[in-house]
Scaffold this active site. Structure first.
Site, short mmCIF file in Angstrom:
data_model
loop_
_atom_site.label_atom_id
_atom_site.label_comp_id
_atom_site.label_asym_id
_atom_site.label_seq_id
_atom_site.Cartn_x
_atom_site.Cartn_y
_atom_site.Cartn_z
N SER A 47 0.83 -1.21 0.00
CA SER A 47 0.00 0.00 0.00
C SER A 47 0.86 1.25 0.00
O SER A 47 1.98 1.25 0.55
CB SER A 47 -0.89 -0.01 1.25
OG SER A 47 -1.48 1.24 1.48
N TYR A 77 -2.42 -0.29 10.48
CA TYR A 77 -2.61 -1.03 9.22
C TYR A 77 -1.43 -0.78 8.29
O TYR A 77 -0.82 -1.71 7.76
CB TYR A 77 -3.92 -0.61 8.54
CG TYR A 77 -3.94 -0.92 7.06
CD1 TYR A 77 -4.09 -2.24 6.63
CD2 TYR A 77 -3.79 0.09 6.11
CE1 TYR A 77 -4.09 -2.53 5.27
CE2 TYR A 77 -3.79 -0.21 4.76
CZ TYR A 77 -3.93 -1.51 4.34
OH TYR A 77 -3.92 -1.81 3.01
N LYS A 101 1.83 -3.31 6.71
CA LYS A 101 2.28 -3.43 5.32
C LYS A 101 3.78 -3.19 5.22
O LYS A 101 4.50 -3.91 4.51
CB LYS A 101 1.52 -2.45 4.42
CG LYS A 101 0.05 -2.76 4.21
CD LYS A 101 -0.14 -4.06 3.46
CE LYS A 101 -1.60 -4.30 3.10
NZ LYS A 101 -1.82 -5.59 2.40
N ASP A 159 -4.75 12.84 7.73
CA ASP A 159 -5.00 13.06 6.31
C ASP A 159 -4.05 14.13 5.77
O ASP A 159 -3.71 15.09 6.46
CB ASP A 159 -6.45 13.49 6.07
CG ASP A 159 -7.40 12.31 6.02
OD1 ASP A 159 -6.92 11.16 5.98
OD2 ASP A 159 -8.62 12.53 6.00
#
Length: 338
Positions: A124, A149, A153, A295
């Site tokens: 990702s 998460y 990865k 974000d």
């Protein structure tokens, strides 16, 4: 020659299985169905006329996975299996570590034992953390992941790099996805999130079909074209095709390679909403909310390496993806639950 696809009934996995079957590959799926439905296999058959061999197996457990390696003549693996909710990972980081990293360790152990040399890993763009610049390139620094998460990865990428150093006959492609959207043009398979969608497109389509009242847009004060966050949205069929390109690359015995899979272009939240309205003819009600922690303004890929080394590039545009997402949702308002 059999391709083992872990997580093959999931969103990206199922689309990749369709492409593999259409290209004549022999496919074996393992999936514990924690985030997918068995009905996906029926839909795959309707599209391709073929049924992959399926095992309901949790990749974390060696005793479940070993008999499949003993029975099937596996030559290549595409590893999708893993939990993928950012919000859930913040609540349950240990679960994500055990599931995502733990299952990968089991897979690598059996790969080594059964002399399976080729692996394509579903990574990702979250491994880049907060981007210092865009577009992002494969040799940009990784780390500083904003959620557990993404950290899993990155941890798996480190595992794979160590494995490749120890196993000189290993060929591993790490594919860093950006933002998958869209669905198969048949309308038979698509994204079917459990509960409240974590991703933008299924949230839009659920508003369009009347399952949700409005779309939350988190922040409109970013330094972007319209103040909303900009991301690289790639059609899931392009993503699936990227995995076939990676398999062809591994046949050249390149060792370990890393590729971004995206379009190389950024699209804002409101641009995506407008494109969906145009493709569907449905007005999307949205409400502007506060920014979410973590974000960023913009995040999109440099994809020149994938084009140069794999002869791969995206073919579909945002309007294609919106049209296909809407067809899927309209035909399946409750996803795979009839």
């Amino acid at each position: 020659m059999s391709i083992l696809v872990t997580g093959g009934t999931g969103y990206i996995g199922s689309h990749t299985v369709v492409e593999l079957l259409n290209k004549g590959y022999d496919v074996v799926i393992v999936d514990n169905l924690c985030n997918s439905k068995l009905e996906v296999l029926n839909r795959i058959f309707k599209i391709t006329g073929k049924t992959p061999r399926f095992y309901k197996v949790d990749v974390r457990y060696e005793e479940e996975l070993r008999p499949i390696f003993e029975k099937e003549k596996i030559t290549d693996i595409i590893h999708f299996a893993g939990l993928k909710s950012v919000g859930e990972s913040v609540k349950f980081p240990e679960l994500y570590e055990e599931n995502n990293v733990g299952s990968s360790k089991v897979l690598l152990k059996l790969m080594s034992e059964f002399k399976v040399h080729n692996l394509v890993f579903s990574s990702s763009a979250t491994v880049y953390g907060v981007p210092k610049h865009v577009p992002l390139m494969e040799d940009d620094p990784v780390g500083g992941c904003t959620n557990p998460y993404g950290q899993t990865k990155l941890d798996i990428e480190y595992l794979l790099k160590d494995y490749a150093k120890e196993h000189k006959d290993a060929n591993i492609a790490i594919l860093r996805y950006f933002n998958p959207i869209g669905a198969h043009q048949s309308g038979l398979i698509g994204e079917d999130p459990q509960g409240i969608p974590n991703n933008l497109m299924p949230y839009i389509t659920q508003v369009a079909v009347g399952k949700r009242e409005f779309l939350n847009v988190w922040g409109n004060d970013y330094h972007t074209i319209d103040g909303t966050g900009v991301r690289d949205y790639i059609h899931v069929l392009d993503l699936a095709d990227g995995h076939l390109a990676a398999l062809r690359k591994l046949a050249e015995k390149p060792g370990l390679v890393i590729y971004n899979l995206g379009t190389g272009r950024g699209t804002s939240v409101l641009e995506l909403v407008a494109a969906f309205e145009k493709a569907s003819g449905v007005k999307i009600k949205y409400v502007i909310g506060p920014r979410r922690s973590g974000d960023v303004d913009e995040n999109y890929a440099d994809v020149t390496k994938a084009k140069r080394e794999m002869n791969w590039e995206s073919k579909y545009n945002i309007e294609d993806a919106c049209r296909d997402s809407w067809r899927w949702q309209k035909n399946n308002p409750n996803g795979y639950d009839e």
